[in-house]
Design a protein around this motif. Structure first.
Motif, PDB file in Angstrom:
ATOM      1  N   GLY A   1       0.072  -6.646  -3.756  1.00 58.06           N
ATOM      2  CA  GLY A   1       0.584  -5.281  -3.725  1.00 58.06           C
ATOM      3  C   GLY A   1       0.641  -4.665  -5.104  1.00 58.06           C
ATOM      4  O   GLY A   1       0.375  -3.472  -5.279  1.00 58.06           O
ATOM      5  N   ARG A   2       0.984  -5.475  -6.110  1.00 60.62           N
ATOM      6  CA  ARG A   2       1.042  -4.969  -7.478  1.00 60.62           C
ATOM      7  C   ARG A   2      -0.356  -4.702  -8.027  1.00 60.62           C
ATOM      8  O   ARG A   2      -0.603  -3.674  -8.666  1.00 60.62           O
TER       9      ARG A   2
ATOM     10  N   GLN B   1      -1.788  -1.508  -6.304  1.00 57.51           N
ATOM     11  CA  GLN B   1      -0.854  -0.412  -6.081  1.00 57.51           C
ATOM     12  C   GLN B   1      -1.524   0.947  -6.256  1.00 57.51           C
ATOM     13  O   GLN B   1      -1.185   1.911  -5.557  1.00 57.51           O
TER      14      GLN B   1
ATOM     15  N   SER C   1       2.365  -5.965   2.302  1.00 61.01           N
ATOM     16  CA  SER C   1       2.148  -5.442   0.960  1.00 61.01           C
ATOM     17  C   SER C   1       0.902  -4.567   0.902  1.00 61.01           C
ATOM     18  O   SER C   1       0.908  -3.499   0.277  1.00 61.01           O
TER      19      SER C   1
ATOM     20  N   THR D   1      -0.196   0.052  -0.029  1.00 62.40           N
ATOM     21  CA  THR D   1      -1.057   0.545  -1.101  1.00 62.40           C
ATOM     22  C   THR D   1      -1.523   1.969  -0.796  1.00 62.40           C
ATOM     23  O   THR D   1      -1.526   2.404   0.351  1.00 62.40           O
TER      24      THR D   1
END
Length: 249
Positions: A131-132, A135, A168, A172
Motif C-alpha cells: 500500500g505504501r 500509494q 491495501s 491505492t
C-alpha cells in the motif's frame, strides 16, 4: 511534520522520490501506448504487453546473469502447494525488498520467473508495504497479475495476509480504473481467489462443532465459541466488502 512542528526531511524526500517515479512511469506507459497505436498492433493483448514492458531496457555486458542463491523468504507460507523444500530460489539481485514502485517494477519483471516466486514476494512485502509503495498509483496491468498469482498459489495459512494485501491495494489511487481494465482471464482469477477465500473461511463452520457438555463445562465453553463465531462473522463481512470493491459478483 514532526511533533515539534519541524519538517520531516526524510519523509519529504521519500514522497518526492515516489512522485517522481510515478511521473516517470506514467510518461513511459503513455509513450508505449502511442508507439503501439502507431504500430497498429493487431490485438489488445499485444498492446497490453507493450505497455507492461515499457520500463525494460536491453541488458548490458556488465549485467550479471544466472547467479542465484537460495534465500528463505517466508517459512510459514510454504505449505499447501509448495514442494517439500521450504526455500525459494531467489535471484541475488533481491537481497533487499523494494522500497519504491520503480524498484518493485524492476524486481517483478526482471528477477522473478515463476508464479510461486512472485507469490512469496507479495507475501514477504505484505499489504502495508504494498500500500505504501503504490500509494501514488498502481501501474497498468499489475493488479491483474497480482490477482492471478494469488489465486493460483493461495493456501489456508496465508488467508489473513492475502486479505490484508487485497485491502491495501484497494486503497491505492485509481483502483477502480484498474479493476475496470482487468481482462476476462484476470476477472476470472479474481472470482476464483474470492471463492477460495470464502471456502477457507467456511472451514470452521463446515467442520461441525462438538456438542457442549452439560453443567459448568458448557458455561465455560460458551464464551469461547461465541468469540470464535464473532471473529468468523467479522472475517465474512471483510471478505464481502472486498468482493464489492473488486467488483466480484
Amino acid at each position: 511534520m514532526e511533533a515539534d512542528g519541524a519538517l520531516d526531511h526524510a519523509a519529504l524526500e521519500r514522497e518526492l522520490r515516489a512522485a517522481v517515479a510515478a511521473d516517470e512511469r506514467r510518461e513511459r506507459e503513455n509513450e508505449a501506448k502511442l508507439r503501439a497505436v502507431r504500430q497498429r498492433v493487431p490485438s489488445y493483448e499485444e498492446f497490453r504487453n507493450i505497455v507492461l514492458a515499457s520500463h525494460l531496457k536491453p541488458l548490458e555486458k556488465k549485467d550479471k546473469m544466472g547467479e542465484r542463491k537460495n534465500v528463505l523468504w517466508n517459512p510459514c507460507a510454504v505449505h499447501a502447494k509448495a514442494p517439500q523444500a521450504s526455500d525459494v530460489e531467489m535471484p541475488q539481485e533481491l537481497d533487499q525488498l523494494p522500497r519504491t514502485s520503480a524498484e518493485f517494477y524492476r524486481d517483478w519483471r526482471r528477477c522473478l520467473k515463476s508464479g510461486r516466486e512472485k507469490y512469496q514476494f507479495l507475501l514477504e512485502l505484505g499489504g502495508k508495504a504494498l500500500g505504501r509503495i503504490f500509494q501514488a498509483d498502481l501501474g497498468f496491468g499489475l493488479l491483474g497479475e497480482f490477482l492471478t498469482v494469488l489465486a493460483e498459489n493461495i493456501c489456508h495459512e496465508d488467508r489473513d495476509a492475502i486479505l490484508q494485501i487485497l485491502q491495501s491495494l484497494s486503497g491505492t489511487k485509481r483502483f477502480g480504473l484498474n479493476v475496470d481494465l482487468l481482462s476476462e482471464a484476470e476477472k476470472e482469477s479474481s472470482r476464483d481467489l474470492f471463492r477460495k477465500l470464502q471456502n477457507m473461511g467456511g472451514d470452521y463452520r463446515t467442520a461441525g462443532h462438538p456438542s457442549r457438555p452439560a453443567g459448568c463445562g458448557a458455561e465455560r465453553e460458551a464464551p469461547l465459541m461465541d468469540s470464535s463465531l464473532q471473529r468468523e462473522a467479522e472475517e465474512e463481512r471483510r471478505v464481502m466488502e472486498l468482493r464489492k470493491r473488486y467488483q466480484v459478483n
